[in-house]
Structure formats: C-alpha cells, structure tokens
Design a protein around this motif. Structure first.
Motif, PDB file in Angstrom:
ATOM      1  N   GLU A  77      39.305  24.652  56.644  1.00  0.00           N
ATOM      2  CA  GLU A  77      40.597  24.292  57.227  1.00  0.00           C
ATOM      3  C   GLU A  77      41.513  23.682  56.186  1.00  0.00           C
ATOM      4  N   LEU A  78      40.972  22.830  55.331  1.00  0.00           N
ATOM      5  CA  LEU A  78      41.764  22.212  54.273  1.00  0.00           C
ATOM      6  C   LEU A  78      42.357  23.272  53.355  1.00  0.00           C
ATOM      7  N   GLU A  79      41.602  24.327  53.092  1.00  0.00           N
ATOM      8  CA  GLU A  79      42.064  25.423  52.242  1.00  0.00           C
ATOM      9  C   GLU A  79      43.008  26.371  52.968  1.00  0.00           C
ATOM     10  N   GLY A  80      43.221  26.130  54.260  1.00  0.00           N
ATOM     11  CA  GLY A  80      44.145  26.969  55.024  1.00  0.00           C
ATOM     12  C   GLY A  80      43.558  28.298  55.449  1.00  0.00           C
ATOM     13  N   LEU A  81      42.237  28.370  55.544  1.00  0.00           N
ATOM     14  CA  LEU A  81      41.564  29.613  55.927  1.00  0.00           C
ATOM     15  C   LEU A  81      41.098  29.535  57.367  1.00  0.00           C
ATOM     16  N   THR A  82      41.184  30.649  58.071  1.00  0.00           N
ATOM     17  CA  THR A  82      40.583  30.721  59.398  1.00  0.00           C
ATOM     18  C   THR A  82      39.097  31.031  59.225  1.00  0.00           C
ATOM     19  N   ALA A  83      38.354  30.845  60.300  1.00  0.00           N
ATOM     20  CA  ALA A  83      36.925  31.179  60.257  1.00  0.00           C
ATOM     21  C   ALA A  83      36.750  32.662  59.965  1.00  0.00           C
ATOM     22  N   ASP A  84      37.597  33.492  60.544  1.00  0.00           N
ATOM     23  CA  ASP A  84      37.506  34.934  60.301  1.00  0.00           C
ATOM     24  C   ASP A  84      37.808  35.286  58.843  1.00  0.00           C
ATOM     25  N   GLU A  85      38.783  34.615  58.254  1.00  0.00           N
ATOM     26  CA  GLU A  85      39.114  34.875  56.848  1.00  0.00           C
ATOM     27  C   GLU A  85      37.954  34.494  55.933  1.00  0.00           C
ATOM     28  N   LEU A  86      37.372  33.333  56.174  1.00  0.00           N
ATOM     29  CA  LEU A  86      36.239  32.913  55.340  1.00  0.00           C
ATOM     30  C   LEU A  86      35.066  33.861  55.524  1.00  0.00           C
ATOM     31  N   ASP A  87      34.814  34.271  56.752  1.00  0.00           N
ATOM     32  CA  ASP A  87      33.718  35.200  56.996  1.00  0.00           C
ATOM     33  C   ASP A  87      33.981  36.541  56.329  1.00  0.00           C
ATOM     34  N   ALA A  88      35.226  36.978  56.296  1.00  0.00           N
ATOM     35  CA  ALA A  88      35.565  38.233  55.613  1.00  0.00           C
ATOM     36  C   ALA A  88      35.305  38.122  54.116  1.00  0.00           C
ATOM     37  N   ILE A  89      35.635  36.976  53.533  1.00  0.00           N
ATOM     38  CA  ILE A  89      35.351  36.748  52.110  1.00  0.00           C
ATOM     39  C   ILE A  89      33.850  36.768  51.872  1.00  0.00           C
ATOM     40  N   ARG A  90      33.103  36.095  52.749  1.00  0.00           N
ATOM     41  CA  ARG A  90      31.649  36.071  52.636  1.00  0.00           C
ATOM     42  C   ARG A  90      31.071  37.477  52.756  1.00  0.00           C
ATOM     43  N   ALA A  91      31.548  38.251  53.725  1.00  0.00           N
ATOM     44  CA  ALA A  91      31.038  39.605  53.953  1.00  0.00           C
ATOM     45  C   ALA A  91      31.365  40.522  52.780  1.00  0.00           C
ATOM     46  N   GLU A  92      32.570  40.389  52.243  1.00  0.00           N
ATOM     47  CA  GLU A  92      32.959  41.225  51.090  1.00  0.00           C
ATOM     48  C   GLU A  92      32.089  40.897  49.892  1.00  0.00           C
ATOM     49  N   LYS A  93      31.830  39.633  49.673  1.00  0.00           N
ATOM     50  CA  LYS A  93      30.986  39.223  48.559  1.00  0.00           C
ATOM     51  C   LYS A  93      29.551  39.707  48.765  1.00  0.00           C
ATOM     52  N   ALA A  94      29.070  39.630  50.001  1.00  0.00           N
ATOM     53  CA  ALA A  94      27.722  40.123  50.309  1.00  0.00           C
ATOM     54  C   ALA A  94      27.637  41.629  50.088  1.00  0.00           C
ATOM     55  N   GLU A  95      28.685  42.334  50.442  1.00  0.00           N
ATOM     56  CA  GLU A  95      28.711  43.788  50.242  1.00  0.00           C
ATOM     57  C   GLU A  95      28.685  44.125  48.754  1.00  0.00           C
ATOM     58  N   ARG A  96      29.458  43.378  47.976  1.00  0.00           N
ATOM     59  CA  ARG A  96      29.590  43.649  46.545  1.00  0.00           C
ATOM     60  C   ARG A  96      28.383  43.170  45.747  1.00  0.00           C
ATOM     61  N   ARG A  97      27.835  42.009  46.084  1.00  0.00           N
ATOM     62  CA  ARG A  97      26.791  41.394  45.262  1.00  0.00           C
ATOM     63  C   ARG A  97      25.461  41.245  45.967  1.00  0.00           C
ATOM     64  N   GLY A  98      25.440  41.533  47.268  1.00  0.00           N
ATOM     65  CA  GLY A  98      24.209  41.422  48.038  1.00  0.00           C
ATOM     66  C   GLY A  98      24.099  40.084  48.746  1.00  0.00           C
ATOM     67  N   ARG A  99      23.005  39.953  49.459  1.00  0.00           N
ATOM     68  CA  ARG A  99      22.715  38.712  50.189  1.00  0.00           C
ATOM     69  C   ARG A  99      21.537  38.028  49.499  1.00  0.00           C
ATOM     70  N   PHE A 100      20.716  37.371  50.240  1.00  0.00           N
ATOM     71  CA  PHE A 100      19.512  36.747  49.692  1.00  0.00           C
ATOM     72  C   PHE A 100      18.277  37.223  50.443  1.00  0.00           C
ATOM     73  N   GLU A 101      18.391  38.324  51.129  1.00  0.00           N
ATOM     74  CA  GLU A 101      17.313  38.830  51.981  1.00  0.00           C
ATOM     75  C   GLU A 101      16.066  39.249  51.201  1.00  0.00           C
ATOM     76  N   ASP A 102      16.239  39.779  50.003  1.00  0.00           N
ATOM     77  CA  ASP A 102      15.103  40.278  49.229  1.00  0.00           C
ATOM     78  C   ASP A 102      14.378  39.192  48.437  1.00  0.00           C
ATOM     79  N   ARG A 103      14.886  37.978  48.482  1.00  0.00           N
ATOM     80  CA  ARG A 103      14.238  36.816  47.859  1.00  0.00           C
ATOM     81  C   ARG A 103      14.028  36.975  46.351  1.00  0.00           C
ATOM     82  N   ILE A 104      14.929  37.643  45.696  1.00  0.00           N
ATOM     83  CA  ILE A 104      14.812  37.911  44.256  1.00  0.00           C
ATOM     84  C   ILE A 104      15.080  36.633  43.461  1.00  0.00           C
ATOM     85  N   VAL A 105      14.190  36.343  42.524  1.00  0.00           N
ATOM     86  CA  VAL A 105      14.359  35.225  41.608  1.00  0.00           C
ATOM     87  C   VAL A 105      14.560  35.801  40.220  1.00  0.00           C
TER      88      VAL A 105
END
Length: 103
Positions: free
Chosen positions: A70-98
């Motif tokens: 909220e301080l950054e002026g983002l809606t929950a949907d906007e932040l989630d879209a950023i998170r989803a785009e980053k997950a699409e581009r760089r992956g998630r943490f599902e495979d537990r890769i170290v």
C-alpha cells in the motif's frame, strides 16, 4: 514499570495496552519514518518466523508486506501480477533447487 519498545505496532495495540491498565506513549510516523519502520518490522517478523515457524508469524510477515504494498501505491492484484510475471520468467521454488556454485 516502564518498558521501552520504539517500534511500529499494529493499530489496536495501544488500546490493548490501555485495557491492561497501562498507558502507552505513542506518536504517528511521517511518511519517511513509516517506510523505514515498516522495513524494520518486516525484518522483525521474518526473524520471528524463522525462529519458531509459527503460522501466526508468517501471517504477520504477510500483513507487513501488504502495508508495504500500500505504501508503494500498489494494489494486491498489481503486486500479484508482478509476482506471477517473475515466477513465469525465473520460476518458483517448487523444485527445491539449491545452487551450490557456478564454475
């Protein structure tokens, strides 16, 4: 007995303290102090979660993230879209890769 805290607290904490018969001494942070103290609070809540893995502490981390959003002026949907785009581009943490090193 006086106890010093000097930290950002949830909105209802002063009322909770008054209900115990004590008197909280508070002030309202300006924008710069609020941003700084939110970042400090994020560190505090993450540390508490790391120490005991309590789901309540994880919820506290999320509450601070929402306040920062909220301080950054983002809606929950906007932040989630950023998170989803980053997950699409760089992956998630599902495979537990170290990553040990790059040679």
């Amino acid at each position: 007995m006086t106890r010093e805290y000097d930290k950002l607290v949830r909105d209802r904490i002063p009322a909770v303290i008054e209900e115990t018969g004590e008197r909280p001494v508070t002030h309202v942070a300006d924008d710069a102090e609020y941003a700084r103290r939110l970042r400090e609070k994020l560190d505090e809540e993450v540390r508490e979660y790391r120490e005991d893995s309590d789901p309540g502490e994880l919820a506290d981390v999320l509450e601070v993230v929402h306040a920062l959003r909220e301080l950054e002026g983002l809606t929950a949907d906007e932040l989630d879209a950023i998170r989803a785009e980053k997950a699409e581009r760089r992956g998630r943490f599902e495979d537990r890769i170290v990553l040990e090193r790059v040679e």
